[in-house]
Design an enzyme around this catalytic site. Sequence first.
Site, short mmCIF file in Angstrom:
data_model
loop_
_atom_site.label_atom_id
_atom_site.label_comp_id
_atom_site.label_asym_id
_atom_site.label_seq_id
_atom_site.Cartn_x
_atom_site.Cartn_y
_atom_site.Cartn_z
N ARG A 182 -2.04 0.56 -9.89
CA ARG A 182 -0.87 0.17 -10.67
C ARG A 182 -0.85 -1.34 -10.93
O ARG A 182 -0.39 -1.80 -11.95
CB ARG A 182 0.40 0.62 -9.92
CG ARG A 182 1.71 0.00 -10.39
CD ARG A 182 2.08 0.48 -11.79
NE ARG A 182 3.28 -0.15 -12.30
CZ ARG A 182 3.34 -1.37 -12.80
NH1 ARG A 182 2.28 -2.13 -12.84
NH2 ARG A 182 4.49 -1.85 -13.25
N TYR A 183 -1.31 -2.11 -9.93
CA TYR A 183 -1.32 -3.57 -10.04
C TYR A 183 -2.78 -4.03 -10.09
O TYR A 183 -3.62 -3.47 -9.39
CB TYR A 183 -0.61 -4.20 -8.83
CG TYR A 183 0.83 -3.76 -8.69
CD1 TYR A 183 1.82 -4.34 -9.47
CD2 TYR A 183 1.19 -2.75 -7.80
CE1 TYR A 183 3.14 -3.93 -9.36
CE2 TYR A 183 2.51 -2.33 -7.68
CZ TYR A 183 3.49 -2.93 -8.47
OH TYR A 183 4.78 -2.52 -8.37
N ARG A 235 -4.54 -4.86 -6.55
CA ARG A 235 -4.35 -4.02 -5.38
C ARG A 235 -4.18 -2.56 -5.79
O ARG A 235 -3.72 -2.28 -6.89
CB ARG A 235 -3.19 -4.51 -4.52
CG ARG A 235 -1.88 -4.70 -5.26
CD ARG A 235 -1.10 -5.83 -4.58
NE ARG A 235 0.32 -5.83 -4.88
CZ ARG A 235 0.85 -6.42 -5.96
NH1 ARG A 235 0.08 -6.99 -6.85
NH2 ARG A 235 2.16 -6.41 -6.14
N CYS A 260 2.68 13.92 7.57
CA CYS A 260 3.26 12.89 8.42
C CYS A 260 3.60 13.55 9.76
O CYS A 260 3.64 14.77 9.86
CB CYS A 260 4.54 12.33 7.81
SG CYS A 260 4.25 11.56 6.20
N CYS A 304 10.59 11.93 6.48
CA CYS A 304 11.81 11.16 6.22
C CYS A 304 12.52 11.76 5.03
O CYS A 304 11.89 11.97 3.98
CB CYS A 304 11.48 9.71 5.88
SG CYS A 304 10.26 8.95 6.95
N CYS A 334 12.05 10.02 1.69
CA CYS A 334 10.68 9.78 1.23
C CYS A 334 10.62 9.65 -0.30
O CYS A 334 11.09 10.53 -1.01
CB CYS A 334 9.76 10.92 1.66
SG CYS A 334 8.05 10.62 1.16
N ARG A 390 7.89 9.56 -2.02
CA ARG A 390 6.71 10.21 -2.57
C ARG A 390 6.79 11.73 -2.36
O ARG A 390 5.81 12.39 -2.08
CB ARG A 390 5.45 9.61 -1.96
CG ARG A 390 4.21 9.84 -2.81
CD ARG A 390 3.02 9.04 -2.33
NE ARG A 390 2.99 7.70 -2.86
CZ ARG A 390 2.65 6.62 -2.15
NH1 ARG A 390 2.33 6.74 -0.88
NH2 ARG A 390 2.63 5.45 -2.72
N ASP A 412 14.24 4.24 -3.87
CA ASP A 412 13.75 4.58 -5.21
C ASP A 412 14.58 5.70 -5.83
O ASP A 412 15.20 6.49 -5.13
CB ASP A 412 12.28 4.99 -5.14
CG ASP A 412 11.37 3.81 -4.87
OD1 ASP A 412 11.70 2.70 -5.35
OD2 ASP A 412 10.36 3.98 -4.17
N ASP A 442 11.65 -1.16 -6.77
CA ASP A 442 10.53 -0.67 -7.55
C ASP A 442 11.15 -0.02 -8.77
O ASP A 442 11.79 1.03 -8.66
CB ASP A 442 9.72 0.35 -6.72
CG ASP A 442 8.23 0.12 -6.84
OD1 ASP A 442 7.78 -0.20 -7.96
OD2 ASP A 442 7.51 0.26 -5.83
N LYS A 451 7.40 -3.60 -8.99
CA LYS A 451 8.27 -4.20 -7.97
C LYS A 451 8.87 -5.52 -8.46
O LYS A 451 8.17 -6.33 -9.05
CB LYS A 451 7.48 -4.47 -6.70
CG LYS A 451 7.12 -3.22 -5.93
CD LYS A 451 6.53 -3.60 -4.58
CE LYS A 451 6.12 -2.38 -3.79
NZ LYS A 451 4.95 -1.68 -4.40
C1 LIG Z 1 3.98 -1.39 -3.59
C2 LIG Z 1 2.66 -1.09 -4.12
C3 LIG Z 1 1.58 -1.94 -3.87
C4 LIG Z 1 1.69 -3.19 -3.02
O1 LIG Z 1 2.59 -4.14 -3.51
P1 LIG Z 1 2.85 -5.49 -2.68
O2 LIG Z 1 3.95 -6.13 -3.45
O3 LIG Z 1 1.59 -6.28 -2.72
O4 LIG Z 1 3.24 -5.13 -1.30
C5 LIG Z 1 0.37 -1.60 -4.42
N1 LIG Z 1 0.20 -0.49 -5.17
C6 LIG Z 1 1.23 0.35 -5.43
C7 LIG Z 1 0.98 1.54 -6.26
C8 LIG Z 1 2.50 0.08 -4.89
O5 LIG Z 1 3.50 0.94 -5.13
S1 SF4 Z 2 8.44 7.80 3.84
FE1 SF4 Z 2 7.38 9.73 3.25
S2 SF4 Z 2 5.20 9.27 3.47
FE2 SF4 Z 2 6.32 7.67 4.62
S3 SF4 Z 2 6.45 8.42 6.75
FE3 SF4 Z 2 8.30 9.07 5.71
S4 SF4 Z 2 7.87 11.14 4.94
FE4 SF4 Z 2 5.91 10.18 5.44
#
Ligand SMILES: *Cc1c(COP(=O)(O)O)cnc(C)c1O
Ligand code: SF4
Length: 347
Positions: free
Chosen positions: A83-84, A87, A96, A100, A103, A105, A267, A304, A311
Amino acid sequence: MVKSREELEKHITLKEEERKWFDDPSSLPLLISDNLMSLINPEDPEDPVRRQFVPDCRECEHSWTLDPLEEVSHSVTGRLIHRYEHRAALLTTDRCFSYCRHCFRRRFTGTDSGAISKEEIDQAAGYLSLHKEIYEVLLTGGDLFTLSDDRLDYLFSALKNANKNLVLRLCTRAIVSYPQRFDDSLMKLIEKYSHDGPFMLMTQINHPRELTEECIAAVRKFLSIGIPAFNQSVLLKGVNDSADTLEELCIRLLYNRIKPYYLFQCDLVQGTDHLRVDVAKGLEIERELRKRLSGLAMPQYTIDLPQGGGKVILTHQYLDGVCDGFYIFTTPDGEQRFYPQEGRKEN
Ligand SMILES: *Cc1c(COP(=O)(O)O)cnc(C)c1O
Ligand code: SF4
């Protein structure tokens, strides 16, 4: 480990909205480790650990989206999200040690996608070897440390071979939910690869009560082999949405050599409305924390943005504007100060 309604009811008396979840459960499974279960006070229906892990029927309200960060459209291999520019995030598993309820995701977590296969690791490593502009990879999921030692060995080896200059972030909540995982053989494996390039431990601790002796001892194992620790909290209603709670958390994190890194705005993901704090309240908390905490103890309040916007740091604005060659500031104590623009001379 608690996985069913019957097991849960051995520990706590379910509230109406908790009981109703079992009639029509959301996609994110119920799973609470013994470590976390022991932190829940059964007498307190509003317990901050309970709110994070015991499911609630309000999760099934179909609002918003399942993928607000548009991770699917940014996926470049089956498991790698780019995405970035510099990174990337690798989804090492959907599992997990506890799930949570907040979560972000949940389109992926606990869905049976399973641990990353060797082929998927090779695909991600192939991409990273062609994209040397990526110098940091987040090993996330799910929880990386649900993988077997063998699979972790393969993963670390493949990634370090793909690009010698990579910084690998070990993103995990296991230090809270299952600190026993960090036994001698796992720590030896991590230490072996840490000689080839840096690891960073990225934890998620949301409430001071999660910082148990076992958790602190697990983090110490990383620190003792030269791996620094950073914490990402999520701002959650009824869990940590007060300056007092977050102040205590951040000071204790810093004392235990864990740098508070981000405080995330929850989010806009389906099923988390009842846990989300309004941004205006979040900003008030941020402003108060900035007065109380040292720079080292202060996390960055971050959102985000929906539709994959990325972010953005949220902070109270102290710069009010520009007038007659001066920037006009309001100090944290509410007074005005003027600072000259470039070229402006005193008269
Ligand atoms: C949050 C995130 C990162 C890391 O972002 P930082 O601001 O460097 O902590 C990298 N890739 C994705 C897809 C993210 O959601
Ligand atoms: S936020 Fe989602 S991926 Fe992260 S520890 Fe909790 S359940 Fe697992």
